[in-house]
Scaffold this motif. Structure first.
Motif, mmCIF file in Angstrom:
data_model
loop_
_atom_site.group_PDB
_atom_site.id
_atom_site.type_symbol
_atom_site.label_atom_id
_atom_site.label_comp_id
_atom_site.label_asym_id
_atom_site.label_seq_id
_atom_site.Cartn_x
_atom_site.Cartn_y
_atom_site.Cartn_z
ATOM 1 N N HIS A 111 0.825 -1.206 0.000
ATOM 2 C CA HIS A 111 0.000 0.000 0.000
ATOM 3 C C HIS A 111 0.865 1.264 0.000
ATOM 4 C CE1 HIS A 111 -4.137 1.540 1.630
ATOM 5 N NE2 HIS A 111 -3.785 2.134 0.505
ATOM 6 N N LEU A 112 1.897 1.266 0.836
ATOM 7 C CA LEU A 112 2.813 2.409 0.904
ATOM 8 C C LEU A 112 3.482 2.659 -0.442
ATOM 9 C CD1 LEU A 112 4.432 4.503 2.664
ATOM 10 C CD2 LEU A 112 6.105 2.670 3.021
ATOM 11 N N VAL A 113 3.994 1.611 -1.047
ATOM 12 C CA VAL A 113 4.680 1.742 -2.336
ATOM 13 C C VAL A 113 3.728 2.255 -3.405
ATOM 14 C CG1 VAL A 113 5.834 0.449 -4.182
ATOM 15 C CG2 VAL A 113 6.429 0.009 -1.790
ATOM 16 N N GLU A 114 2.493 1.779 -3.391
ATOM 17 C CA GLU A 114 1.511 2.233 -4.382
ATOM 18 C C GLU A 114 1.235 3.725 -4.267
ATOM 19 O OE1 GLU A 114 -1.278 -1.644 -5.338
ATOM 20 O OE2 GLU A 114 -1.695 -0.485 -3.521
ATOM 21 N N HIS A 115 1.361 4.272 -3.095
ATOM 22 C CA HIS A 115 1.132 5.704 -2.914
ATOM 23 C C HIS A 115 2.357 6.535 -3.267
ATOM 24 C CE1 HIS A 115 -2.832 6.378 -0.821
ATOM 25 N NE2 HIS A 115 -2.793 5.069 -0.921
ATOM 26 N N LYS A 116 3.530 5.949 -3.178
ATOM 27 C CA LYS A 116 4.767 6.709 -3.377
ATOM 28 C C LYS A 116 5.337 6.615 -4.791
ATOM 29 C CE LYS A 116 4.686 7.984 0.898
ATOM 30 N NZ LYS A 116 4.261 9.372 1.233
ATOM 31 N N PRO A 119 3.470 5.706 -11.133
ATOM 32 C CA PRO A 119 2.703 4.789 -11.999
ATOM 33 C C PRO A 119 1.820 3.829 -11.192
ATOM 34 C CG PRO A 119 4.988 4.932 -12.722
ATOM 35 C CD PRO A 119 4.926 5.614 -11.382
ATOM 36 N N LEU A 120 2.320 3.406 -10.036
ATOM 37 C CA LEU A 120 1.523 2.508 -9.194
ATOM 38 C C LEU A 120 0.362 3.259 -8.537
ATOM 39 C CD1 LEU A 120 4.206 0.241 -7.476
ATOM 40 C CD2 LEU A 120 3.016 -0.055 -9.657
ATOM 41 N N TRP A 121 0.588 4.523 -8.213
ATOM 42 C CA TRP A 121 -0.488 5.339 -7.650
ATOM 43 C C TRP A 121 -1.638 5.475 -8.648
ATOM 44 C CZ3 TRP A 121 -3.494 7.073 -4.169
ATOM 45 C CH2 TRP A 121 -4.274 8.215 -4.367
ATOM 46 N N MET A 122 -1.299 5.627 -9.923
ATOM 47 C CA MET A 122 -2.339 5.766 -10.938
ATOM 48 C C MET A 122 -3.187 4.490 -11.040
ATOM 49 S SD MET A 122 -2.222 8.806 -11.860
ATOM 50 C CE MET A 122 -3.526 8.589 -13.060
ATOM 51 N N VAL A 123 -2.575 3.355 -10.754
ATOM 52 C CA VAL A 123 -3.329 2.097 -10.740
ATOM 53 C C VAL A 123 -4.192 2.013 -9.477
ATOM 54 C CG1 VAL A 123 -3.142 -0.421 -10.657
ATOM 55 C CG2 VAL A 123 -1.595 0.888 -12.121
ATOM 56 N N HIS A 124 -3.585 2.350 -8.354
ATOM 57 C CA HIS A 124 -4.277 2.282 -7.061
ATOM 58 C C HIS A 124 -5.380 3.336 -6.952
ATOM 59 C CE1 HIS A 124 -4.927 1.548 -2.852
ATOM 60 N NE2 HIS A 124 -4.482 2.722 -2.475
ATOM 61 N N LEU A 125 -5.266 4.373 -7.780
ATOM 62 C CA LEU A 125 -6.224 5.476 -7.774
ATOM 63 C C LEU A 125 -7.667 4.996 -7.903
ATOM 64 C CD1 LEU A 125 -6.434 8.654 -7.925
ATOM 65 C CD2 LEU A 125 -6.381 8.377 -10.408
ATOM 66 N N VAL A 126 -7.863 3.934 -8.652
ATOM 67 C CA VAL A 126 -9.211 3.391 -8.859
ATOM 68 C C VAL A 126 -9.887 3.114 -7.518
ATOM 69 C CG1 VAL A 126 -10.491 1.394 -9.749
ATOM 70 C CG2 VAL A 126 -8.692 2.445 -11.133
ATOM 71 N N HIS A 209 -9.037 7.568 3.282
ATOM 72 C CA HIS A 209 -9.854 7.836 2.097
ATOM 73 C C HIS A 209 -10.274 9.303 1.985
ATOM 74 C CE1 HIS A 209 -10.590 3.989 0.041
ATOM 75 N NE2 HIS A 209 -10.294 3.451 1.218
ATOM 76 N N HIS A 210 -9.728 10.172 2.862
ATOM 77 C CA HIS A 210 -9.977 11.609 2.729
ATOM 78 C C HIS A 210 -9.356 12.079 1.415
ATOM 79 C CE1 HIS A 210 -11.004 15.598 3.955
ATOM 80 N NE2 HIS A 210 -9.760 16.011 4.057
ATOM 81 N N ASN A 211 -9.992 13.063 0.779
ATOM 82 C CA ASN A 211 -9.600 13.428 -0.586
ATOM 83 C C ASN A 211 -8.361 14.300 -0.693
ATOM 84 O OD1 ASN A 211 -10.772 15.765 0.438
ATOM 85 N ND2 ASN A 211 -11.765 16.316 -1.486
ATOM 86 N N LEU A 212 -7.792 14.716 0.435
ATOM 87 C CA LEU A 212 -6.632 15.611 0.391
ATOM 88 C C LEU A 212 -5.448 15.036 1.151
ATOM 89 C CD1 LEU A 212 -8.360 19.059 1.085
ATOM 90 C CD2 LEU A 212 -7.603 18.198 -1.120
ATOM 91 N N LEU A 213 -4.253 15.378 0.646
ATOM 92 C CA LEU A 213 -3.040 15.097 1.401
ATOM 93 C C LEU A 213 -2.997 15.997 2.620
ATOM 94 C CD1 LEU A 213 -0.444 14.925 -1.512
ATOM 95 C CD2 LEU A 213 -1.313 13.006 -0.184
ATOM 96 N N PRO A 214 -2.305 15.624 3.686
ATOM 97 C CA PRO A 214 -1.473 14.425 3.840
ATOM 98 C C PRO A 214 -2.255 13.197 4.313
ATOM 99 C CG PRO A 214 -1.262 15.772 5.788
ATOM 100 C CD PRO A 214 -2.180 16.534 4.859
ATOM 101 N N TYR A 215 -3.564 13.350 4.507
ATOM 102 C CA TYR A 215 -4.338 12.243 5.072
ATOM 103 C C TYR A 215 -4.421 11.043 4.137
ATOM 104 C CZ TYR A 215 -5.592 15.829 8.416
ATOM 105 O OH TYR A 215 -5.518 16.815 9.366
ATOM 106 N N THR A 216 -4.463 11.312 2.823
ATOM 107 C CA THR A 216 -4.505 10.211 1.863
ATOM 108 C C THR A 216 -3.272 9.323 2.006
ATOM 109 O OG1 THR A 216 -5.590 11.763 0.352
ATOM 110 C CG2 THR A 216 -4.904 9.657 -0.566
ATOM 111 N N ASP A 217 -2.147 9.933 2.341
ATOM 112 C CA ASP A 217 -0.893 9.190 2.505
ATOM 113 C C ASP A 217 -0.660 8.831 3.968
ATOM 114 O OD1 ASP A 217 -0.511 9.377 -0.189
ATOM 115 O OD2 ASP A 217 1.136 10.805 -0.102
ATOM 116 N N SER A 218 -1.628 8.179 4.561
ATOM 117 C CA SER A 218 -1.510 7.754 5.956
ATOM 118 C C SER A 218 -2.345 6.497 6.172
ATOM 119 C CB SER A 218 -1.992 8.863 6.895
ATOM 120 O OG SER A 218 -3.404 9.027 6.809
ATOM 121 N N TYR A 269 -0.395 11.131 -14.563
ATOM 122 C CA TYR A 269 -0.336 11.620 -13.180
ATOM 123 C C TYR A 269 -0.736 13.091 -13.093
ATOM 124 C CZ TYR A 269 1.623 13.005 -8.661
ATOM 125 O OH TYR A 269 1.793 13.499 -7.392
ATOM 126 N N ARG A 270 -1.484 13.416 -12.057
ATOM 127 C CA ARG A 270 -1.886 14.802 -11.804
ATOM 128 C C ARG A 270 -1.398 15.218 -10.423
ATOM 129 N NH1 ARG A 270 -8.282 14.493 -13.681
ATOM 130 N NH2 ARG A 270 -7.909 13.573 -15.763
#
Length: 279
Positions: A111-116, A119-126, A209-218, A269-270
Motif C-alpha cells: 500500500h505504501l509503495v503504491e502511494h509513493k 505509476p503505481l499510484w495511478m493504478v491504485h487510484l481506482v 480515504h480523505h480526498n486531500l493530502l497528507p491524510y490520503t498518505d496515511s 499523473y496529476r
C-alpha cells in the motif's frame, strides 16, 4: 491452534466464497442499520463497478494461487524465511508472527509503495476515487493492482517463510478486515479509538480515504495498526470532516463508470491541487 491451522491448510474454496459473499452481505445490512454517512445514492448502481473489480480480484488470485502454493511448499521444505530462523517458539506465537509479517509485506508495504510510486499510484487510484465508500469499496482494485498486491504477498511468503495454513488464515482475516474498515458503519468513537491501538479500525481507515493530502498518505495498514504507529504513518482526523475521493480526479460521474475506471491508470499523473494544513 493446531486444529485451526489444519483447517486453513485444506480450507475449501467454497468456504472462502462463503466468507466473501457472507461478509459483504453482513456489512451491507449493517450499513443500513447504523450508517456513518447517510449517502443519497442507488446502492446497487454504486456497487456494480466495485463488485466487478471484486470478481476480477478473485479470478486473478485464483489463477495465480498455484504460485503461492508452490512457494509456501518450498519455504516449508527448506525451512527458509524469517520466522523459521527464529528460536523454537509456541505454535500460537509462530502463527501470530507469521500473520503479522504477512500483513506488513502483503498489505502495509504494498500500500505504501503504491502511494509513493507515481505509476503505481495511478493504478491504485481506482480504489480511492470512490465518493461513497462502503463495504463494496473494499475490493475495488483495478486488475493490474490485483497482480501487484499478489506479487507483494508472494514476496512476503518467500521472505517470512509462512506455510500455506498461515497464508490462508492471513488472507481470510485480510478479507474480513478490509470489508469491516470500508463499511459505512458508525462505531462508537471510544470503541473505535481503543481498537485502533491494536487493529485497523473503521474510523482509522476512513482517514486514508480523505480526498486531500497528507491524510490520503496515511494509515496504510490492513489488519494491524502497529505498522502505521511505529513507522510514523498514523494520522487522525475527525470522521465528520472526511470527504471521500481524490482531489485530482473529482468527477464523480466518471469515477462511477466501469469503462472510465478501467482507463483511469493510463490518464497520466496529476499533481495534488491542495495539501490540507494540519491542525
Amino acid at each position: 491452534m493446531e486444529t485451526l491451522i489444519h483447517y486453513f491448510e485444506t480450507v475449501p474454496s467454497s468456504h472462502r466464497s462463503i466468507l466473501l459473499v457472507g461478509g459483504i452481505t453482513f456489512f451491507w445490512l449493517l450499513e443500513s442499520a447504523v450508517p456513518l454517512f447517510r449517502f443519497k445514492y442507488n446502492k446497487w448502481k454504486h456497487a456494480w463497478p466495485n463488485l466487478f473489480f471484486t470478481a476480477t480480484t478473485v479470478i486473478i488470485n485464483f489463477a495465480l494461487a498455484f504460485v503461492l502454493l508452490k512457494t509456501a511448499d518450498w519455504v516449508q521444505a527448506t525451512n527458509f524465511g524469517l520466522i523459521n530462523w527464529l528460536p523454537e517458539m509456541p505454535l500460537w506465537l509462530y502463527v501470530l508472527l507469521g500473520v503479522l509479517c504477512l500483513d506488513f509485506f502483503g498489505a502495509y508495504l504494498a500500500h505504501l509503495v503504491e502511494h509513493k510510486v507515481k505509476p503505481l499510484w495511478m493504478v491504485h487510484l481506482v480504489h480511492h476515487t470512490d465518493h461513497k465508500v462502503d463495504t463494496t469499496t473494499a475490493n475495488r482494485h483495478h486488475p493490474i493492482e490485483s497482480v501487484i498486491r499478489f506479487t507483494f504477498t508472494l514476496l512476503g511468503v518467500f521472505l517470512v517463510g509462512t506455510p500455506i495454513g498461515i497464508i490462508m488464515l492471513y488472507q481470510s482475516m485480510s478479507l474480513v478486515f478490509t470489508q469491516l474498515t470500508h463499511a459505512n458503519i458508525k462505531m462508537p468513537k471510544k470503541l473505535d479509538k481503543v481498537l485502533s491501538y491494536v487493529i485497523v479500525s473503521p474510523d482509522m481507515h476512513k482517514v486514508h480515504h480523505h480526498n486531500l493530502l497528507p491524510y490520503t498518505d496515511s494509515n496504510y495498514g490492513n489488519i494491524f495498526s502497529i505498522w502505521d504507529r511505529i513507522l510514523g504513518t498514523y494520522m487522525e482526523l475527525d470522521r465528520e470532516k472526511i470527504v471521500y475521493g481524490v482531489d485530482t480526479f473529482p468527477d464523480e460521474e466518471k469515477n462511477s463508470s466501469l469503462k472510465e475506471l478501467l482507463k483511469q491508470p493510463f490518464q497520466g499523473y496529476r499533481k495534488p491541487t491542495n495539501i490540507e494544513g494540519l491542525k
